[in-house]
Scaffold this active site. Structure first.
Site, short mmCIF file in Angstrom:
data_model
loop_
_atom_site.label_atom_id
_atom_site.label_comp_id
_atom_site.label_asym_id
_atom_site.label_seq_id
_atom_site.Cartn_x
_atom_site.Cartn_y
_atom_site.Cartn_z
N VAL A 1 37.07 41.44 -8.55
CA VAL A 1 35.69 41.84 -8.53
C VAL A 1 34.81 40.64 -8.89
CG1 VAL A 1 34.20 43.86 -9.64
CG2 VAL A 1 36.27 44.38 -9.04
N PRO B 1 40.57 36.73 -20.48
CA PRO B 1 41.60 35.88 -20.93
C PRO B 1 42.28 35.20 -20.03
CG PRO B 1 42.22 38.05 -21.07
CD PRO B 1 40.98 38.30 -20.76
N PRO C 1 30.96 27.51 26.73
CA PRO C 1 31.36 27.02 28.29
C PRO C 1 31.03 28.08 29.30
CG PRO C 1 33.21 28.17 26.77
CD PRO C 1 32.14 28.06 25.84
N ASP D 1 19.94 25.60 31.62
CA ASP D 1 20.91 24.64 32.73
C ASP D 1 21.53 25.52 33.44
OD1 ASP D 1 20.32 22.23 32.05
OD2 ASP D 1 22.01 21.74 30.42
N LYS E 1 15.21 23.47 38.66
CA LYS E 1 14.23 23.62 39.72
C LYS E 1 12.91 23.12 39.31
CE LYS E 1 16.54 27.51 41.83
NZ LYS E 1 16.39 28.97 42.09
N GLY F 1 24.87 24.20 28.46
CA GLY F 1 26.37 24.66 28.31
C GLY F 1 27.09 23.87 27.36
N GLY F 2 28.26 24.28 26.80
CA GLY F 2 28.97 23.65 25.96
C GLY F 2 28.18 23.29 24.81
N ASP F 3 28.15 21.82 24.29
CA ASP F 3 27.63 21.26 23.11
C ASP F 3 26.55 20.42 23.61
OD1 ASP F 3 27.97 20.97 19.88
OD2 ASP F 3 27.24 19.05 20.94
N MET G 1 33.47 16.68 34.09
CA MET G 1 32.64 16.28 35.44
C MET G 1 33.43 15.49 36.30
SD MET G 1 28.91 15.82 33.45
CE MET G 1 29.71 14.85 31.97
N GLY H 1 35.97 28.11 33.84
CA GLY H 1 36.65 28.42 32.32
C GLY H 1 35.76 29.45 31.76
#
Length: 422
Positions: A35, A55, A182, A205, A227, A258-260, A342, A371
């Site tokens: 706790v 204790p 991804p 993107d 665009k 996309g991705g990082d 890529m 993916g």
């Protein structure tokens, strides 16, 4: 009779919710078990001056004492331990000690939580959660599991934006560079999803999680980065200008990638352009396709006894291109995993370069197209056969290419997102 009368009276009146400001104020915790281990971090974060009387303690609680976050008195409870305390948590395994401490708290008018007997306590600990400066505290009387469930639902709603909670105080415009992961919308981070829900403008993107755009409120302006009219500007410069323009107009802008953002995402170019204009920018990391896409296809980029390292390379320029910054000769000598992003249209020349520098032509290779999405498919080959395989199997971008012995590893069947969402 008096005790029963007090409990009956308490049962007819709901608890009065309040937030305690405990910074610098004495708090006593009795008992160093599970706790205390759960409750202490929040008390430490509140800045309380905490004395633990027990204790013994769990290893985690002992570590808090060793770090100087709490003061540990290594003995059992004694009368007077709650002197000058503003708040007490009674959580020992000794019912007699708990009752005595509770009685002392009543005499000294110290708000007291009891883990063994909520009805005998003068305070209850709510189920709490936090999200971006908001603290949610839920009390449902005698049903702590329901309190936790309600808490979780509210916090999750605040984090993912499904619970509308607009800020009414004025805030400075900002731009968030958000890594969307991804492709599967479930793989964006909690913070990224929340910022999307708060955005006025989203510059997206093509490879970002497109399904999330359908969830945005009607007033949000969604701009397809592919665009944006480029005119006399280069594509990236035009995107930078769009971010700057909307931020200066007082809007909250999310650049959804996309991705990082910083893994071949040109995120730093955008951050530098915003900084040059004095515009606040925050970066929200995303799950990179370099590890998530192979994982979704059942390929571990590292595996004990097979690969102790993995290298991520951009394949957007061929090895014989003078613009290439990749040392392909060094990569060919590595024994670990090579992940290429890529590089679908350049994989033939990449394979030739690796073989020319000593890589075994029989090295297994996998191309994972789209993916983590419903259209995901995996195509296997070797360095020697990949060029003809890509043509014969009509592999198209986006696809992640994995080269190395890990391609031959993995269970026959993975439970999860192979070929789409479960």
């Amino acid at each position: 009779m008096a005790e029963h009368a007090d409990r009956a009276e308490n049962a007819t009146h709901p608890a009065y919710p309040v937030g305690l400001r405990l910074a610098g104020r004495r708090v006593v915790v009795l008992g160093g078990g599970q706790v205390a281990q759960r409750r202490l971090p929040a008390l430490i974060a509140a800045g309380a001056d905490i004395t633990l009387v027990s204790p013994s303690a769990t290893p985690s609680v002992e570590a808090m004492a060793e770090a100087g976050e709490i003061t540990w008195t290594r003995r059992r409870y004694e009368e007077g331990d709650l002197a000058d305390a503003w708040y007490a948590l009674v959580a020992t395994t000794d019912p007699t000690a708990n009752a005595a401490a509770s009685a002392e708290a009543e005499r000294t008018r110290t708000w007291c939580v009891r883990s063994d007997d909520a009805e005998a306590a003068t305070a209850w600990t709510p189920a709490t959660g936090r999200s971006e400066g908001v603290t949610v505290a839920v009390l449902t009387g005698h049903d702590p599991r329901r309190s936790a469930a309600v808490r979780d639902a509210i916090v999750e709603g605040l984090r993912d934006g499904s619970l509308a909670a607009p800020q009414h105080r004025a805030r400075a415009p900002f731009v968030a560079l958000v890594g969307g992961g991804p492709g599967d919308p479930d793989l964006i981070t909690v913070r990224g999803r929340r910022l999307l829900a708060e955005a006025d403008v989203v510059v997206a993107d093509r490879l970002g999680p497109r399904d999330l755009l359908d969830e945005l409120p009607p007033h949000v302006e969604v701009i397809d980065a592919a665009k944006i009219p480029y005119g006399r500007f280069m594509a990236q410069e035009a995107i930078n200008n769009a971010l700057i323009e909307h931020a200066k107009a007082g809007r909250s802008v999310v650049r959804l990638k996309g991705g990082d953002p910083f893994v071949f995402g040109r995120g730093m170019e955008e951050a530098q352009a915003l900084a040059a204009e004095g515009i606040a920018c925050t970066v929200v990391p995303g799950i990179s396709s370099s590890i998530s896409v192979p994982g979704a296809a059942g390929i571990p980029v590292t595996h004990r006894g097979v690969a102790h390292e993995f290298t991520v390379v951009s394949g957007h320029v061929a090895p014989d291109d003078p613009r290439s910054l990749v040392d392909w000769a060094s990569l060919a000598r590595l024994t670990g995993t090579l992940v290429i992003l890529m590089g679908v249209d350049k994989i033939g020349k990449i394979a030739e370069a690796l073989i020319a520098h000593g890589k075994d032509p029989r090295t297994p290779l996998a191309l994972v197209q789209e993916g983590t999405t419903a259209a995901q498919r995996r195509v296997d080959a070797t360095l020697a056969t990949v060029a003809e395989t890509v043509v014969a199997r009509e592999v198209r971008p986006p696809a992640v290419i994995v080269i190395g012995d890990v391609v031959a590893e993995g269970p026959d069947r993975l439970v999860g997102r192979q070929g789409g969402r479960p």
